[in-house]
Design a protein around this motif. Structure first.
Motif, PDB file in Angstrom:
ATOM      1  N   ASN A 212      10.558  11.440   9.168  1.00 42.45           N
ATOM      2  CA  ASN A 212      10.463  12.785   9.740  1.00 42.45           C
ATOM      3  C   ASN A 212       9.219  13.510   9.246  1.00 42.45           C
ATOM      4  OD1 ASN A 212      12.676  12.623  11.322  1.00 42.45           O
ATOM      5  ND2 ASN A 212      14.084  13.481   9.788  1.00 42.45           N
ATOM      6  N   SER A 213       8.916  13.285   7.958  1.00 40.73           N
ATOM      7  CA  SER A 213       7.778  14.021   7.393  1.00 40.73           C
ATOM      8  C   SER A 213       6.451  13.571   8.016  1.00 40.73           C
ATOM      9  CB  SER A 213       7.739  13.885   5.872  1.00 40.73           C
ATOM     10  OG  SER A 213       7.330  12.592   5.537  1.00 40.73           O
ATOM     11  N   ILE A 214       6.374  12.346   8.530  1.00 44.69           N
ATOM     12  CA  ILE A 214       5.107  11.954   9.177  1.00 44.69           C
ATOM     13  C   ILE A 214       5.170  12.079  10.704  1.00 44.69           C
ATOM     14  CG2 ILE A 214       4.284  10.420   7.353  1.00 44.69           C
ATOM     15  CD1 ILE A 214       5.003   8.088   9.234  1.00 44.69           C
ATOM     16  N   ASN A 215       6.313  12.533  11.180  1.00 48.10           N
ATOM     17  CA  ASN A 215       6.454  12.672  12.629  1.00 48.10           C
ATOM     18  C   ASN A 215       5.356  13.571  13.212  1.00 48.10           C
ATOM     19  OD1 ASN A 215       7.318  12.858  15.223  1.00 48.10           O
ATOM     20  ND2 ASN A 215       9.484  13.000  14.678  1.00 48.10           N
ATOM     21  N   GLU A 216       5.212  14.729  12.608  1.00 49.11           N
ATOM     22  CA  GLU A 216       4.236  15.696  13.109  1.00 49.11           C
ATOM     23  C   GLU A 216       2.806  15.158  12.923  1.00 49.11           C
ATOM     24  OE1 GLU A 216       3.082  20.329  12.500  1.00 49.11           O
ATOM     25  OE2 GLU A 216       5.004  19.610  11.753  1.00 49.11           O
ATOM     26  N   TYR A 217       2.616  14.553  11.762  1.00 48.39           N
ATOM     27  CA  TYR A 217       1.309  13.967  11.449  1.00 48.39           C
ATOM     28  C   TYR A 217       0.923  12.928  12.510  1.00 48.39           C
ATOM     29  CZ  TYR A 217      -1.820  10.711   9.062  1.00 48.39           C
ATOM     30  OH  TYR A 217      -2.837   9.872   8.761  1.00 48.39           O
ATOM     31  N   LEU A 218       1.893  12.072  12.835  1.00 50.90           N
ATOM     32  CA  LEU A 218       1.616  11.028  13.830  1.00 50.90           C
ATOM     33  C   LEU A 218       1.353  11.597  15.219  1.00 50.90           C
ATOM     34  CD1 LEU A 218       4.054   8.067  13.096  1.00 50.90           C
ATOM     35  CD2 LEU A 218       1.572   8.025  13.115  1.00 50.90           C
ATOM     36  N   SER A 219       1.935  12.762  15.492  1.00 53.71           N
ATOM     37  CA  SER A 219       1.755  13.313  16.832  1.00 53.71           C
ATOM     38  C   SER A 219       0.302  13.761  17.069  1.00 53.71           C
ATOM     39  CB  SER A 219       2.728  14.463  17.081  1.00 53.71           C
ATOM     40  OG  SER A 219       2.371  15.540  16.254  1.00 53.71           O
ATOM     41  N   VAL A 220      -0.471  13.909  15.992  1.00 53.02           N
ATOM     42  CA  VAL A 220      -1.891  14.242  16.197  1.00 53.02           C
ATOM     43  C   VAL A 220      -2.818  13.070  15.875  1.00 53.02           C
ATOM     44  CG1 VAL A 220      -1.678  16.725  15.864  1.00 53.02           C
ATOM     45  CG2 VAL A 220      -2.114  15.266  13.886  1.00 53.02           C
ATOM     46  N   VAL A 221      -2.190  11.946  15.582  1.00 51.35           N
ATOM     47  CA  VAL A 221      -3.000  10.768  15.246  1.00 51.35           C
ATOM     48  C   VAL A 221      -3.689  10.226  16.491  1.00 51.35           C
ATOM     49  CG1 VAL A 221      -2.859   8.318  14.624  1.00 51.35           C
ATOM     50  CG2 VAL A 221      -1.618   9.996  13.308  1.00 51.35           C
ATOM     51  N   SER A 222      -4.988   9.953  16.350  1.00 48.94           N
ATOM     52  CA  SER A 222      -5.564   9.115  17.397  1.00 48.94           C
ATOM     53  C   SER A 222      -6.178   7.922  16.702  1.00 48.94           C
ATOM     54  CB  SER A 222      -6.579   9.886  18.239  1.00 48.94           C
ATOM     55  OG  SER A 222      -7.848   9.809  17.687  1.00 48.94           O
ATOM     56  N   ILE A 223      -5.703   6.762  17.074  1.00 52.01           N
ATOM     57  CA  ILE A 223      -6.211   5.540  16.466  1.00 52.01           C
ATOM     58  C   ILE A 223      -7.085   4.855  17.510  1.00 52.01           C
ATOM     59  CG2 ILE A 223      -5.554   3.286  15.553  1.00 52.01           C
ATOM     60  CD1 ILE A 223      -3.155   4.465  14.283  1.00 52.01           C
ATOM     61  N   ILE A 224      -8.315   4.586  17.111  1.00 52.97           N
ATOM     62  CA  ILE A 224      -9.266   4.063  18.099  1.00 52.97           C
ATOM     63  C   ILE A 224      -9.251   2.539  18.075  1.00 52.97           C
ATOM     64  CG2 ILE A 224     -11.675   4.198  18.867  1.00 52.97           C
ATOM     65  CD1 ILE A 224     -11.792   6.447  16.510  1.00 52.97           C
ATOM     66  N   PRO A 225      -8.845   1.904  19.180  1.00 55.10           N
ATOM     67  CA  PRO A 225      -8.884   0.440  19.199  1.00 55.10           C
ATOM     68  C   PRO A 225     -10.326  -0.043  19.244  1.00 55.10           C
ATOM     69  CG  PRO A 225      -7.593   1.333  21.040  1.00 55.10           C
ATOM     70  CD  PRO A 225      -8.364   2.461  20.442  1.00 55.10           C
ATOM     71  N   ILE A 226     -10.650  -0.938  18.348  1.00 51.53           N
ATOM     72  CA  ILE A 226     -12.013  -1.497  18.341  1.00 51.53           C
ATOM     73  C   ILE A 226     -11.952  -2.990  18.013  1.00 51.53           C
ATOM     74  CG2 ILE A 226     -13.122   0.653  17.529  1.00 51.53           C
ATOM     75  CD1 ILE A 226     -13.508  -1.011  14.808  1.00 51.53           C
ATOM     76  N   SER A 227     -13.072  -3.630  18.191  1.00 52.37           N
ATOM     77  CA  SER A 227     -13.211  -4.985  17.661  1.00 52.37           C
ATOM     78  C   SER A 227     -14.577  -5.076  16.992  1.00 52.37           C
ATOM     79  CB  SER A 227     -13.105  -6.029  18.770  1.00 52.37           C
ATOM     80  OG  SER A 227     -13.584  -7.262  18.277  1.00 52.37           O
ATOM     81  N   ALA A 228     -14.536  -5.343  15.685  1.00 47.07           N
ATOM     82  CA  ALA A 228     -15.807  -5.517  14.973  1.00 47.07           C
ATOM     83  C   ALA A 228     -16.465  -6.809  15.441  1.00 47.07           C
ATOM     84  CB  ALA A 228     -15.563  -5.556  13.473  1.00 47.07           C
ATOM     85  N   LYS A 229     -15.662  -7.698  16.012  1.00 53.00           N
ATOM     86  CA  LYS A 229     -16.199  -8.991  16.437  1.00 53.00           C
ATOM     87  C   LYS A 229     -16.931  -8.878  17.783  1.00 53.00           C
ATOM     88  CE  LYS A 229     -14.759 -13.728  17.255  1.00 53.00           C
ATOM     89  NZ  LYS A 229     -13.591 -14.596  17.443  1.00 53.00           N
ATOM     90  N   THR A 230     -16.292  -8.216  18.756  1.00 54.44           N
ATOM     91  CA  THR A 230     -16.898  -8.157  20.099  1.00 54.44           C
ATOM     92  C   THR A 230     -17.661  -6.853  20.341  1.00 54.44           C
ATOM     93  OG1 THR A 230     -14.960  -7.106  21.091  1.00 54.44           O
ATOM     94  CG2 THR A 230     -14.972  -9.523  21.028  1.00 54.44           C
ATOM     95  N   GLY A 231     -17.458  -5.871  19.495  1.00 57.21           N
ATOM     96  CA  GLY A 231     -18.129  -4.583  19.694  1.00 57.21           C
ATOM     97  C   GLY A 231     -17.329  -3.632  20.582  1.00 57.21           C
ATOM     98  N   GLN A 232     -16.198  -4.113  21.086  1.00 57.94           N
ATOM     99  CA  GLN A 232     -15.337  -3.281  21.940  1.00 57.94           C
ATOM    100  C   GLN A 232     -14.945  -1.979  21.202  1.00 57.94           C
ATOM    101  OE1 GLN A 232     -11.896  -5.647  22.786  1.00 57.94           O
ATOM    102  NE2 GLN A 232     -10.671  -3.921  23.512  1.00 57.94           N
ATOM    103  N   GLY A 233     -15.034  -0.860  21.886  1.00 58.69           N
ATOM    104  CA  GLY A 233     -14.579   0.420  21.316  1.00 58.69           C
ATOM    105  C   GLY A 233     -15.574   1.103  20.383  1.00 58.69           C
ATOM    106  N   LEU A 234     -16.702   0.448  20.080  1.00 56.62           N
ATOM    107  CA  LEU A 234     -17.640   1.080  19.144  1.00 56.62           C
ATOM    108  C   LEU A 234     -18.303   2.316  19.754  1.00 56.62           C
ATOM    109  CD1 LEU A 234     -19.333  -1.929  17.282  1.00 56.62           C
ATOM    110  CD2 LEU A 234     -17.387  -0.535  16.594  1.00 56.62           C
ATOM    111  N   ASP A 235     -18.405   2.330  21.106  1.00 54.65           N
ATOM    112  CA  ASP A 235     -18.956   3.525  21.753  1.00 54.65           C
ATOM    113  C   ASP A 235     -18.041   4.732  21.531  1.00 54.65           C
ATOM    114  OD1 ASP A 235     -17.099   2.147  23.248  1.00 54.65           O
ATOM    115  OD2 ASP A 235     -18.107   2.422  25.173  1.00 54.65           O
ATOM    116  N   ASN A 236     -16.702   4.510  21.638  1.00 52.92           N
ATOM    117  CA  ASN A 236     -15.751   5.604  21.378  1.00 52.92           C
ATOM    118  C   ASN A 236     -15.830   6.054  19.924  1.00 52.92           C
ATOM    119  OD1 ASN A 236     -14.755   5.538  23.936  1.00 52.92           O
ATOM    120  ND2 ASN A 236     -13.077   4.132  23.441  1.00 52.92           N
ATOM    121  N   LEU A 237     -15.931   5.063  19.049  1.00 52.58           N
ATOM    122  CA  LEU A 237     -16.010   5.375  17.618  1.00 52.58           C
ATOM    123  C   LEU A 237     -17.246   6.233  17.340  1.00 52.58           C
ATOM    124  CD1 LEU A 237     -15.057   5.002  14.687  1.00 52.58           C
ATOM    125  CD2 LEU A 237     -16.304   2.838  14.616  1.00 52.58           C
ATOM    126  N   TYR A 238     -18.370   5.860  17.956  1.00 54.27           N
ATOM    127  CA  TYR A 238     -19.612   6.601  17.735  1.00 54.27           C
ATOM    128  C   TYR A 238     -19.480   8.041  18.237  1.00 54.27           C
ATOM    129  CZ  TYR A 238     -24.461   8.072  18.074  1.00 54.27           C
ATOM    130  OH  TYR A 238     -25.626   8.785  17.948  1.00 54.27           O
TER     131      TYR A 238
END
Ligand code: GDP
Length: 254
Positions: A212-238
């Motif tokens: 419960n204590s991380i419920n609110e925290y998680l509701s604002v979490v944005s986790i960016i999917p990336i791949s360090a191998k293929t470079g996928q998602g690095l534009d979003n990260l940047y």
């Protein structure tokens, strides 16, 4: 100068991300340097402009003090604090834009011992951000994902800097799996239900109140999917990193 600390559990892909983020920035002619703060690493996929191994020789430490590998890594990490000013001076001499800082393999060495605090304090007048790296294969298990999110929270508490989470190695997941993790992060109730369904017996009063204590925290979490191998998602990260760079450290995306 914008210092980006890459932090995460061993094997999550910190070194690979340091390499691929730097290559991505090079491609767009964004000025950057790479700093290796892992005294124990044997080989790197990139050539660091600043390298702690120029100051500390782990094999010598083991021989001189009769230390085993774990003791030597701890001693080397603590010893790094005496060279922080030199390392920071070296970094500044490059007059860099982005400084990508690859931290020791075992995240607790950087997060819980003095070195992390010292280097961040030495660079405190600059813009700083943390990228917390989550291994997407581990995130497929709900209870592990929760544990990794707690680790990410512990990093936030420890350093109190702008922080982004990345879900690395997503080249190893299919679309459906990535969506599922994103859904769990967006709607934590689903994640909790999944834990109950899959891991019967896990539910206890203490678990429930923690969740419960991380419920609110998680509701604002944005986790960016990336791949360090293929470079996928690095534009979003940047894009998100640039927002921190321009907007300041109050901007926290978790
Ligand atoms: P660190 O201990 O956090 O620095 O992790 P490393 O960067 O050394 O990566 C650990 C392992 O995961 C290595 O074998 C990497 O090649 C691999 N790895 C890292 N990132 C990726 C990724 O995005 N995709 C895949 N498939 N493998 C990756």
């Amino acid at each position: 100068m914008f210092n980006v600390f890459i932090i995460g559990p061993a094997g999550s892909g910190k070194t690979a991300l340091t390499n691929s983020l730097s290559m991505w920035l090079d491609q767009y002619e964004v000025d950057n340097i790479k700093v290796n703060l892992d005294p124990a690493v044997k080989s790197l996929p990139y050539d660091p402009e600043v390298d702690v191994r120029d100051y500390i020789n782990i094999d010598k430490l083991m021989m001189e003090y009769g230390l085993g590998p774990n003791g030597a890594i701890i001693a080397a990490t603590d010893l790094m604090t005496t060279f922080i000013e030199k390392i920071v001076e070296e970094i500044r001499d490059f007059k860099p834009g982005y400084v990508i800082i690859d931290t020791p393999g075992q995240m607790e060495l950087f997060t819980f011992r003095a070195i992390g605090e010292y280097i961040i304090r030495s660079l405190s007048e600059e813009r700083n951000a943390i990228i917390f790296v989550i291994d997407s294969i581990l995130a497929l298990k709900p209870s592990t994902l929760i544990s990794l999110i707690f680790l990410s929270i512990s990093t936030l508490f420890r350093f109190n800097l702008a922080q982004l989470n990345v879900l690395n190695k997503c080249d190893m997941l299919n679309e459906k799996q990535i969506k599922m993790i994103e859904e769990w992060v967006k709607s934590p109730e689903k994640l909790f239900l999944e834990i109950e369904r899959r891991e019967k017996g896990m539910k206890s009063r203490i678990m429930e109140s923690l969740l419960n204590s991380i419920n609110e925290y998680l509701s604002v979490v944005s986790i960016i999917p990336i791949s360090a191998k293929t470079g996928q998602g690095l534009d979003n990260l940047y894009t998100l990193l640039q927002r921190i760079y321009v907007g300041g450290e109050d901007y926290v995306t978790l």
